[in-house]
Design a protein around this motif. Sequence first.
Motif, PDB file in Angstrom:
ATOM      1  N   PRO A 109      -2.076  -2.032   5.146  1.00 28.45           N
ATOM      2  CA  PRO A 109      -3.411  -1.445   4.992  1.00 28.45           C
ATOM      3  C   PRO A 109      -3.871  -0.760   6.276  1.00 28.45           C
ATOM      4  O   PRO A 109      -3.330  -0.995   7.354  1.00 28.45           O
ATOM      5  CB  PRO A 109      -4.281  -2.655   4.673  1.00 28.45           C
ATOM      6  N   ALA A 122      -4.352   4.122   4.008  1.00 31.86           N
ATOM      7  CA  ALA A 122      -3.432   3.687   2.958  1.00 31.86           C
ATOM      8  C   ALA A 122      -4.135   2.650   2.095  1.00 31.86           C
ATOM      9  O   ALA A 122      -4.943   1.860   2.581  1.00 31.86           O
ATOM     10  CB  ALA A 122      -2.168   3.098   3.565  1.00 31.86           C
ATOM     11  N   ASP A 123      -3.820   2.655   0.805  1.00 30.59           N
ATOM     12  CA  ASP A 123      -4.463   1.710  -0.111  1.00 30.59           C
ATOM     13  C   ASP A 123      -3.499   1.376  -1.238  1.00 30.59           C
ATOM     14  O   ASP A 123      -2.501   2.058  -1.449  1.00 30.59           O
ATOM     15  CB  ASP A 123      -5.743   2.317  -0.682  1.00 30.59           C
ATOM     16  N   ARG A 124      -3.800   0.305  -1.961  1.00 31.82           N
ATOM     17  CA  ARG A 124      -2.944  -0.070  -3.087  1.00 31.82           C
ATOM     18  C   ARG A 124      -3.045   0.943  -4.217  1.00 31.82           C
ATOM     19  O   ARG A 124      -2.091   1.188  -4.933  1.00 31.82           O
ATOM     20  CB  ARG A 124      -3.328  -1.457  -3.598  1.00 31.82           C
ATOM     21  N   SER A 150       5.614   4.640   0.487  1.00 32.65           N
ATOM     22  CA  SER A 150       5.233   3.327  -0.034  1.00 32.65           C
ATOM     23  C   SER A 150       5.575   2.220   0.964  1.00 32.65           C
ATOM     24  O   SER A 150       6.064   2.482   2.062  1.00 32.65           O
ATOM     25  CB  SER A 150       5.941   3.070  -1.365  1.00 32.65           C
ATOM     26  N   ALA A 193      -4.419   4.301  -3.897  1.00 35.35           N
ATOM     27  CA  ALA A 193      -4.985   5.451  -3.193  1.00 35.35           C
ATOM     28  C   ALA A 193      -4.971   6.691  -4.081  1.00 35.35           C
ATOM     29  O   ALA A 193      -3.999   6.953  -4.798  1.00 35.35           O
ATOM     30  CB  ALA A 193      -4.191   5.715  -1.913  1.00 35.35           C
ATOM     31  N   HIS A 234       0.832  -1.189   0.000  1.00 38.37           N
ATOM     32  CA  HIS A 234       0.000   0.000   0.000  1.00 38.37           C
ATOM     33  C   HIS A 234       0.873   1.247   0.000  1.00 38.37           C
ATOM     34  O   HIS A 234       2.071   1.185   0.258  1.00 38.37           O
ATOM     35  CB  HIS A 234      -0.919   0.017   1.225  1.00 38.37           C
ATOM     36  N   GLU A 235       0.249   2.395  -0.283  1.00 37.47           N
ATOM     37  CA  GLU A 235       1.001   3.644  -0.296  1.00 37.47           C
ATOM     38  C   GLU A 235       0.094   4.809   0.052  1.00 37.47           C
ATOM     39  O   GLU A 235      -1.133   4.681   0.118  1.00 37.47           O
ATOM     40  CB  GLU A 235       1.643   3.877  -1.663  1.00 37.47           C
TER      41      GLU A 235
END
Length: 640
Positions: A603, A624-626, A599, A628, A550-551
């Motif tokens: 999650p 945070a999301d893959r 990065s 986002a 995630h970032e």
Amino acid sequence: MMGLRLRFIALLLCVCAALAALWWLSLRSDEEDRPVRSQLTDAVPPAVEAKRADSEPTNSPARVRFLEFETGGGSGASASDPGSAEASKAAARAPDAPFPLPKGSGRIRFTVEDGAGSPAEGAAVMLRSLEPVGGAERVVAGRYGEADFVGLAAGRYAYQVQAPSGPEVASADSVQLGDGEWKDLTVRLVGVGLAVTGRVLNPRGEPIAGVEISTKRHHFASAVSESVSGDRSPRTTRSRDDGSFEIRGLAEGEYDLETRATERFAPAKLLVQAGGAPVDLVLQEGVRIYGTVTNARGEALARVHVGAWGPTSAGAYTNERGDYELRLEREPEDGETVYTIRFNLHGYKEAQLPLPRPGSEGTREVRLDVELRAVEDAALVTGVVESERGEPVLGANVTLSRQTGPKYHARSDADGNFSLADVEIGADYRLSLVAPVPFRDYSEQGIRVTEDGLSLEIVLESLATGRLTGRMVDAEGNPLPGFRLWLGGASVRSALPVSSDEQGFFELADAPAGSLSFDTRASPRLRVSGLMLREGGDADVLLVLDSGDHEMAGKVLDDRGDPVAGAQVSLSWSHASGGLQSTSERVTATDPSGSFRLSHLGPGEHLLEVRAAGYRTVQEYRGADRYAAELEVRLDPNAP
């Protein structure tokens, strides 16, 4: 009739030749089709395919679990296959087998990858038969990391992989091959071929090109002796036009990442973990201190350590001409203690000089020439380190020091002996000893060194231990393979490196008892605390870590919508479960467009904090999301 027979035999030979040609073409076609098959293989869950490979004969590609490449104590393997113990023992035997593998029509093709997923060209794969007939063969992986074993008989096989310039490691899995079956196995050497990446920026967030950056393996005061594969020498690169840099080919572990001072900027240093998230090295203009160190006869002194103690710390060594250059990140602010510059060399008395305050014009360069006086009265300090049963202790790190002056270091040998030469005569020395497991660390105050020298006998107490097992996962429960932490406790100052296996598991048979915590000790800082291990007890823990794919990205703007460059962006995270507390800390800086990116996050929600000179600090929780969306942070100016 005879002619008819001859024509039949000729026809039969032609058919056999045609079949052989088709078989050969299928092999060539299979080789050319390898990149596509590799992509398909990567999409198959490792655990499922490994089980299928051993239980259900099939001609379709299979992927086995990751193979951990161990670089030191503390790692453990989780062997779910009932034949894994047999496979590991067989693969660990001498590689020079007395006879080759039994022949048949089967085939096993290995694709060996490094820790970053790139082909491990030059890796050697040893395949050994577990059948009574035995036999073994060794193949070196080619350009695409492939090692191909053809013409194999049906049966169970163990395998062993050696990375280039690295030790051999045996897989916990074995492979069951059916009659005429073909299998493709992908093996990743966790902890090999990793990289350190990042950017070099000035305080305004602008990239700096051409800065020399080096990495050198960092060694903590560890309770075990780590074996490091590959090249141990420093690796150097330069920042690109956009300030980015990359240093590849590193083994698992922690590294000192450092920039060389330039005419304008002081050096920056950061402790990082190979394979971790990209980092920012923000360079400050600072203060340049330089000069020459000589003895009483005016002769240049080389290898003198020059260190600065104050608001920040820095260090350097003199060269063969006695010259040195020291860069400080910043001047002391009002109310802060000025820097003290110390000069140390064994056999000489320490010299201390205060750093002058900058003049009215803001002096940025200070010359300090120093003359060191030789120690006239020195002695030899020797000793022996033993257990309570009188057995010698190997690998104890011994340090003798005073509040001011040089430090003397030694390490106990196989007989427990150590020696410290040219120790300055005096009192109030402190002896510190970092002991290997399973012993307690040792310290003693008020030691006096006389002109006759000193002989010490140190008896180490046994450390209470217990068995510790566990698994490293992200916040969603997904395993973290090849993740490295350091286990420390209140009873020891040293630590144990702990690496998870291909399914996130780890095991320590002799972990120190008491209050324990796990820590990356490097950037980004991840920590798990709250563990209590009883003496002689067993504990199984689930370590939830803020790590993943995630970032979080966004822009920092002022109240007018203009970008704020050089703002410090901090991201923290916490999680509590099973009596354990997990935390993480990350820091980056905005570029001239006000943009930032963090990065390798796990999650979930993180606390975002943004600081910039002249603006009010902002704190808010963000997820945070893959994938986002870019967020926006507005800063209000400080009240006049």
